[in-house]
Design a protein around this motif. Structure first.
Motif, PDB file in Angstrom:
ATOM      1  N   ALA A 178       0.837  -1.210   0.000  1.00  0.00           N
ATOM      2  CA  ALA A 178       0.000   0.000   0.000  1.00  0.00           C
ATOM      3  C   ALA A 178       0.867   1.253   0.000  1.00  0.00           C
ATOM      4  CB  ALA A 178      -0.921  -0.018   1.221  1.00  0.00           C
ATOM      5  N   VAL A 179       1.948   1.202   0.763  1.00  0.00           N
ATOM      6  CA  VAL A 179       2.832   2.371   0.848  1.00  0.00           C
ATOM      7  C   VAL A 179       3.649   2.512  -0.440  1.00  0.00           C
ATOM      8  CG1 VAL A 179       4.775   3.377   2.133  1.00  0.00           C
ATOM      9  CG2 VAL A 179       2.909   2.267   3.366  1.00  0.00           C
ATOM     10  N   THR A 180       4.034   1.379  -1.009  1.00  0.00           N
ATOM     11  CA  THR A 180       4.837   1.404  -2.239  1.00  0.00           C
ATOM     12  C   THR A 180       4.085   2.061  -3.387  1.00  0.00           C
ATOM     13  OG1 THR A 180       5.892  -0.619  -1.507  1.00  0.00           O
ATOM     14  CG2 THR A 180       6.195  -0.053  -3.803  1.00  0.00           C
ATOM     15  N   ARG A 181       2.764   1.944  -3.353  1.00  0.00           N
ATOM     16  CA  ARG A 181       1.968   2.508  -4.455  1.00  0.00           C
ATOM     17  C   ARG A 181       1.891   4.027  -4.414  1.00  0.00           C
ATOM     18  NH1 ARG A 181      -2.898   1.854  -3.836  1.00  0.00           N
ATOM     19  NH2 ARG A 181      -3.724   1.997  -5.945  1.00  0.00           N
ATOM     20  N   LEU A 182       2.251   4.603  -3.299  1.00  0.00           N
ATOM     21  CA  LEU A 182       2.142   6.071  -3.164  1.00  0.00           C
ATOM     22  C   LEU A 182       3.147   6.766  -4.087  1.00  0.00           C
ATOM     23  CD1 LEU A 182       2.010   6.258   0.756  1.00  0.00           C
ATOM     24  CD2 LEU A 182       0.063   6.327  -0.836  1.00  0.00           C
ATOM     25  N   THR A 183       2.878   8.017  -4.387  1.00  0.00           N
ATOM     26  CA  THR A 183       3.868   8.798  -5.150  1.00  0.00           C
ATOM     27  C   THR A 183       5.101   8.986  -4.246  1.00  0.00           C
ATOM     28  OG1 THR A 183       3.149  10.944  -4.338  1.00  0.00           O
ATOM     29  CG2 THR A 183       1.991  10.094  -6.280  1.00  0.00           C
ATOM     30  N   PRO A 184       6.272   9.250  -4.846  1.00  0.00           N
ATOM     31  CA  PRO A 184       7.479   9.410  -4.010  1.00  0.00           C
ATOM     32  C   PRO A 184       7.291  10.446  -2.896  1.00  0.00           C
ATOM     33  CG  PRO A 184       8.096   9.265  -6.317  1.00  0.00           C
ATOM     34  CD  PRO A 184       6.590   9.307  -6.278  1.00  0.00           C
ATOM     35  N   MET A 185       6.682  11.585  -3.219  1.00  0.00           N
ATOM     36  CA  MET A 185       6.499  12.627  -2.209  1.00  0.00           C
ATOM     37  C   MET A 185       5.526  12.183  -1.119  1.00  0.00           C
ATOM     38  SD  MET A 185       7.259  15.491  -0.907  1.00  0.00           S
ATOM     39  CE  MET A 185       7.960  16.853  -1.822  1.00  0.00           C
ATOM     40  N   GLN A 186       4.434  11.540  -1.549  1.00  0.00           N
ATOM     41  CA  GLN A 186       3.469  11.047  -0.561  1.00  0.00           C
ATOM     42  C   GLN A 186       4.132  10.025   0.371  1.00  0.00           C
ATOM     43  OE1 GLN A 186       0.230   9.394  -2.823  1.00  0.00           O
ATOM     44  NE2 GLN A 186      -0.892  11.332  -2.926  1.00  0.00           N
ATOM     45  N   ARG A 187       4.910   9.129  -0.232  1.00  0.00           N
ATOM     46  CA  ARG A 187       5.535   8.065   0.566  1.00  0.00           C
ATOM     47  C   ARG A 187       6.512   8.651   1.583  1.00  0.00           C
ATOM     48  NH1 ARG A 187       7.436   4.141  -3.388  1.00  0.00           N
ATOM     49  NH2 ARG A 187       9.228   5.482  -3.627  1.00  0.00           N
ATOM     50  N   GLU A 188       7.243   9.666   1.137  1.00  0.00           N
ATOM     51  CA  GLU A 188       8.214  10.305   2.021  1.00  0.00           C
ATOM     52  C   GLU A 188       7.514  10.973   3.209  1.00  0.00           C
ATOM     53  OE1 GLU A 188      11.688  13.482   1.143  1.00  0.00           O
ATOM     54  OE2 GLU A 188      10.863  12.483  -0.598  1.00  0.00           O
ATOM     55  N   VAL A 189       6.502  11.761   2.885  1.00  0.00           N
ATOM     56  CA  VAL A 189       5.760  12.476   3.931  1.00  0.00           C
ATOM     57  C   VAL A 189       5.053  11.484   4.856  1.00  0.00           C
ATOM     58  CG1 VAL A 189       3.781  14.013   4.335  1.00  0.00           C
ATOM     59  CG2 VAL A 189       5.444  14.570   2.545  1.00  0.00           C
TER      60      VAL A 189
END
Ligand code: ZN
Lengths: 184, 171
Positions: free
Chosen positions: A131-142
């Motif tokens: 689920a986290v991997t699917r996030l955009t890079p910025m979303q995942r970072e935040v």
């Protein structure tokens, strides 16, 4: 009430830094032990699959080399994350220049020292990571900074070079996306 | 999984999970979570996510990182520039030492020796005007005085352990 986070002790960090500046090398060990695992988590969340330990080490070498410029009113961990992030971005740029594939974290396979032993728990953990991997890079970072480190939006904004408001929006979009993935 | 309608409170859940709220705020969140199934679910999700992402992170070798760190900047030795009266004190001490040496020489010279010529102690070989003492001479004399200061005393130490490095050109 949730227990206070012992990692959140700027006074202790400041005292350890002062001890190190006076020549006490054990203070450095304590500082590294306090923050290195979090820096490694953060570096992984940026999509680094290899050389994470190298980036973490470089982060501390740079930080200690410039520690006299560290403002004690800021959180040491936030500063370390900022340095680590810059190092990861620099590596990415240099890999791109050399035409090497940029390592991006895909769905991680279970590691041998995984603390969750049962298959069900393993499956759940894999789903959460996916689920986290699917996030955009910025979303995942935040999202990672907020969820695993419990950082506030202001600190997150400082690390990722954004604004508090943008960090809040990224976090809530990420949470919605994670929930939707898990509900599907 | 639904989002709690209380957006402001939901925004605080990660802070609450990590114990980053002050007592009043934490109590407020705890009271809400106790009667909100959406927030109970979200708190459980936050904890599971934190655990799973933490477990996925690579282990780091603390000792290797510490070994790679730069050395801490050592406290530099204090440089003490002798003031005029301190120099006077050192010269006075030199005069005393010189006179003591000369007296000893006089005594030695007057005492009939049965063991032949005694070697002249180096300290007594000092000659010339006291005011001509070089910084090196002053420094060694000062070190001798420090040794005397360093002898154990019943009095508490009050800065007698001086790390002295004479400033250049302090004549
Ligand atoms: Zn609620």
């Amino acid at each position: 009430m949730a227990p206070a986070d012992p990692r959140d002790d700027p006074a202790l960090d400041a005292a350890l830094i002062a001890r190190w500046l006076e020549g006490d090398e054990r203070a450095a060990s304590e500082l590294v032990a306090r923050h290195a695992p979090a820096v490694a988590r953060f570096v992984s969340s940026l999509g680094m699959r290899v050389d994470v330990d190298e980036v973490v080490q470089d982060t501390f070498v740079r930080a200690f080399g410039a520690i006299e410029s560290f403002r004690s009113d800021a959180a040491l961990r936030t500063w370390l994350f900022t340095i680590a992030r810059r190092l990861v971005l620099d590596r990415r740029r240099s890999l791109k220049r050399r035409g090497t594939e940029v390592e991006v974290q895909e769905d991680d396979a279970a590691t041998p020292d995984d603390p969750l032993s049962s298959l069900v728990a393993q499956e759940m953990e894999d789903r959460l990571k996916a689920a986290v991997t699917r996030l955009t890079p910025m979303q995942r970072e935040v999202f990672t900074l907020r969820v695993t480190e419990g950082m506030g939006y202001k600190e997150i904004a400082d690390v990722v070079g954004s604004t508090e408001g943008a960090a809040r929006v990224h976090y809530h979009h990420a949470m919605r996306s994670v929930k939707e993935f898990l509900d599907a | 999984m639904r989002d709690c309608a209380n957006g402001e409170l939901r925004d605080l859940l990660p802070d609450w999970v990590h114990g980053r709220l002050d007592a009043d705020r934490a109590r407020q969140v705890a009271t809400h979570v106790a009667c909100c199934s959406d927030c109970v679910e979200e708190v459980a999700l936050l904890r599971d996510l934190a655990a799973s992402l933490t477990a996925a992170a690579p282990r780091v070798d603390i000792a290797a990182i510490v070994a790679a760190l730069p050395k801490p900047p050592r406290a530099r030795p204090r440089v003490i520039e002798l003031r005029w009266y301190q120099r006077t004190q050192v010269r006075a001490a030199a005069v005393l030492l010189f006179m003591a040496g000369a007296t000893t020489m006089a005594v030695i010279n007057r005492t009939p020796s049965t063991a032949g010529d005694l070697p002249m102690p180096a300290a007594i070989g000092f000659a010339g005007g006291v005011s001509d003492l070089s910084e090196g001479d002053l420094q060694s004399l000062l070190k001798e005085m420090e040794k005397l200061d360093a002898t154990p005393s019943a009095e508490p130490e009050g800065g007698t352990a001086i790390s002295v490095e004479l400033a250049e050109g302090g004549t």
